[in-house]
Design a protein around this motif. Structure first.
Motif, mmCIF file in Angstrom:
data_model
loop_
_atom_site.group_PDB
_atom_site.id
_atom_site.type_symbol
_atom_site.label_atom_id
_atom_site.label_comp_id
_atom_site.label_asym_id
_atom_site.label_seq_id
_atom_site.Cartn_x
_atom_site.Cartn_y
_atom_site.Cartn_z
ATOM 1 N N ARG A 1 0.738 -1.169 0.266
ATOM 2 C CA ARG A 1 -0.099 0.078 0.006
ATOM 3 C C ARG A 1 0.918 1.259 0.106
ATOM 4 N NH1 ARG A 1 -3.431 -2.763 4.504
ATOM 5 N NH2 ARG A 1 -4.999 -3.843 2.885
ATOM 6 N N LEU A 2 1.858 1.491 0.693
ATOM 7 C CA LEU A 2 2.862 2.348 0.782
ATOM 8 C C LEU A 2 3.651 2.695 -0.417
ATOM 9 C CD1 LEU A 2 4.240 1.845 4.309
ATOM 10 C CD2 LEU A 2 2.554 3.557 3.746
ATOM 11 N N VAL A 3 3.957 1.513 -0.914
ATOM 12 C CA VAL A 3 4.715 1.511 -2.023
ATOM 13 C C VAL A 3 3.854 2.109 -3.292
ATOM 14 C CG1 VAL A 3 5.602 0.147 -4.317
ATOM 15 C CG2 VAL A 3 6.360 -0.103 -2.006
ATOM 16 N N ALA A 4 2.336 1.515 -3.569
ATOM 17 C CA ALA A 4 1.331 1.994 -4.449
ATOM 18 C C ALA A 4 1.137 3.776 -4.252
ATOM 19 C CB ALA A 4 0.301 1.214 -4.385
ATOM 20 N N ARG A 5 1.005 3.977 -3.110
ATOM 21 C CA ARG A 5 0.854 5.545 -2.892
ATOM 22 C C ARG A 5 2.029 6.463 -3.211
ATOM 23 N NH1 ARG A 5 0.513 7.126 2.357
ATOM 24 N NH2 ARG A 5 -0.418 9.062 1.695
ATOM 25 N N ALA A 6 3.310 5.967 -3.227
ATOM 26 C CA ALA A 6 4.471 6.423 -3.404
ATOM 27 C C ALA A 6 4.464 6.520 -4.971
ATOM 28 C CB ALA A 6 5.806 6.092 -2.539
ATOM 29 N N ARG A 7 4.149 5.434 -5.707
ATOM 30 C CA ARG A 7 4.415 5.519 -7.004
ATOM 31 C C ARG A 7 3.301 6.349 -7.527
ATOM 32 N NH1 ARG A 7 4.591 -0.860 -7.694
ATOM 33 N NH2 ARG A 7 2.496 -0.489 -7.913
ATOM 34 N N GLU A 8 2.158 6.566 -7.029
ATOM 35 C CA GLU A 8 1.000 7.211 -7.728
ATOM 36 C C GLU A 8 1.563 8.767 -7.236
ATOM 37 O OE1 GLU A 8 -2.389 6.195 -5.575
ATOM 38 O OE2 GLU A 8 -2.548 4.193 -6.231
ATOM 39 N N ALA A 9 2.210 9.151 -6.353
ATOM 40 C CA ALA A 9 2.531 10.458 -6.097
ATOM 41 C C ALA A 9 3.885 10.775 -6.796
ATOM 42 C CB ALA A 9 2.613 10.630 -4.503
ATOM 43 N N GLY A 10 4.239 9.720 -7.548
ATOM 44 C CA GLY A 10 5.614 10.035 -8.231
ATOM 45 C C GLY A 10 6.777 10.191 -7.400
ATOM 46 N N THR A 11 6.789 9.943 -6.258
ATOM 47 C CA THR A 11 8.150 9.949 -5.414
ATOM 48 C C THR A 11 8.938 8.868 -5.342
ATOM 49 O OG1 THR A 11 6.828 9.357 -3.403
ATOM 50 C CG2 THR A 11 6.712 11.751 -3.591
ATOM 51 N N VAL A 12 8.577 7.706 -5.904
ATOM 52 C CA VAL A 12 9.472 6.709 -6.080
ATOM 53 C C VAL A 12 9.257 6.158 -7.583
ATOM 54 C CG1 VAL A 12 9.176 5.564 -3.892
ATOM 55 C CG2 VAL A 12 8.036 4.627 -5.440
ATOM 56 N N ARG A 13 10.290 5.509 -8.083
ATOM 57 C CA ARG A 13 10.316 4.967 -9.619
ATOM 58 C C ARG A 13 9.017 4.178 -9.680
ATOM 59 N NH1 ARG A 13 16.183 2.394 -10.076
ATOM 60 N NH2 ARG A 13 14.893 1.009 -10.989
ATOM 61 N N ALA A 14 8.506 4.184 -10.767
ATOM 62 C CA ALA A 14 7.295 3.531 -11.283
ATOM 63 C C ALA A 14 7.503 2.038 -11.407
ATOM 64 C CB ALA A 14 7.019 3.825 -12.634
ATOM 65 N N ASP A 15 8.748 1.526 -11.514
ATOM 66 C CA ASP A 15 8.893 -0.005 -11.552
ATOM 67 C C ASP A 15 9.424 -0.498 -10.184
ATOM 68 O OD1 ASP A 15 11.423 1.439 -11.287
ATOM 69 O OD2 ASP A 15 12.516 -0.159 -12.495
ATOM 70 N N VAL A 16 9.435 0.214 -8.834
ATOM 71 C CA VAL A 16 9.413 -0.335 -7.618
ATOM 72 C C VAL A 16 8.399 -1.169 -7.184
ATOM 73 C CG1 VAL A 16 9.790 0.313 -5.216
ATOM 74 C CG2 VAL A 16 11.080 1.583 -6.977
ATOM 75 N N GLU A 17 8.693 -2.245 -6.781
ATOM 76 C CA GLU A 17 7.649 -3.328 -6.262
ATOM 77 C C GLU A 17 7.877 -3.597 -4.854
ATOM 78 O OE1 GLU A 17 7.865 -6.595 -8.626
ATOM 79 O OE2 GLU A 17 7.106 -5.423 -10.551
ATOM 80 N N VAL A 18 6.812 -3.933 -4.092
ATOM 81 C CA VAL A 18 7.159 -4.284 -2.554
ATOM 82 C C VAL A 18 7.882 -5.286 -2.296
ATOM 83 C CG1 VAL A 18 5.220 -5.824 -2.306
ATOM 84 C CG2 VAL A 18 5.575 -4.375 -0.365
#
Length: 174
Positions: free
Chosen positions: A124-141
């Motif tokens: 959930r945290l990774v998804a939120r960070a990806r949606e916000a553009g604060t982590v790379r789009a290819d980062v997975e849990v």
């Protein structure tokens, strides 16, 4: 469960958490009972085997991490929440070194599904960070969990582990 019995169980889990963090999964059960302020018989009534106590401690620690993920998601921006949770997960890995392996190898084979709980909370945290553009789009849990576990195993001190995590967090950002 009676109130006093629940209180004893809670004290046993708290004492076991502290003693195991210091001494590892082979910590003395008598010392745990003594630290909890109960007799060995009380310990064995609540936890008939070492594995049952270790499983309770491990499950409790995982639940704490999951609660922390939910709290961070509510009070911090997505990227900061993910970074703070990874720091908490790294501390868990450093503190509980050997506990997870011991629990998973227990003959009872009872898997509390802790891995799924961690993946869900972190996911959930990774998804939120990806949606916000604060982590790379290819980062997975799985990436972040394995990264923290690897750092905990490789680091020769908690300070070094913190440093390695900070370097890794830079690499996760967009």
């Amino acid at each position: 469960m009676r109130v006093d019995a629940q209180r004893n169980r809670d004290r046993l889990v708290a004492a076991a958490t502290a003693v195991i963090a210091e001494q590892g999964p082979a910590a003395s059960l008598n010392e745990i009972a003594q630290q909890a302020g109960v007799g060995a018989g009380t310990l064995y009534r609540h936890f008939p085997t070492r594995e049952s106590l270790l499983l309770e401690v491990f499950t409790s620690r995982i639940e704490t991490l999951c609660v922390r993920a939910r709290e961070l998601a509510q009070i911090r921006p997505p990227g900061d929440a993910l970074a703070a949770w990874l720091e908490a997960f790294l501390q868990h890995c450093l503190t509980d070194r050997g506990l997870a392996e011991t629990v998973m190898k227990a003959p009872s084979g009872s898997d509390p599904d802790c891995a799924t709980k961690l993946r869900t909370a972190g996911g959930r945290l990774v998804a939120r960070a990806r949606e916000a553009g604060t982590v790379r789009a290819d980062v997975e849990v799985e990436d972040i969990l394995q990264l923290a576990i690897g750092i905990a195993l490789a680091a020769d001190s908690p300070a070094r582990a913190e440093r390695l995590l900070s370097v890794a967090l830079v690499g996760l950002r967009t």
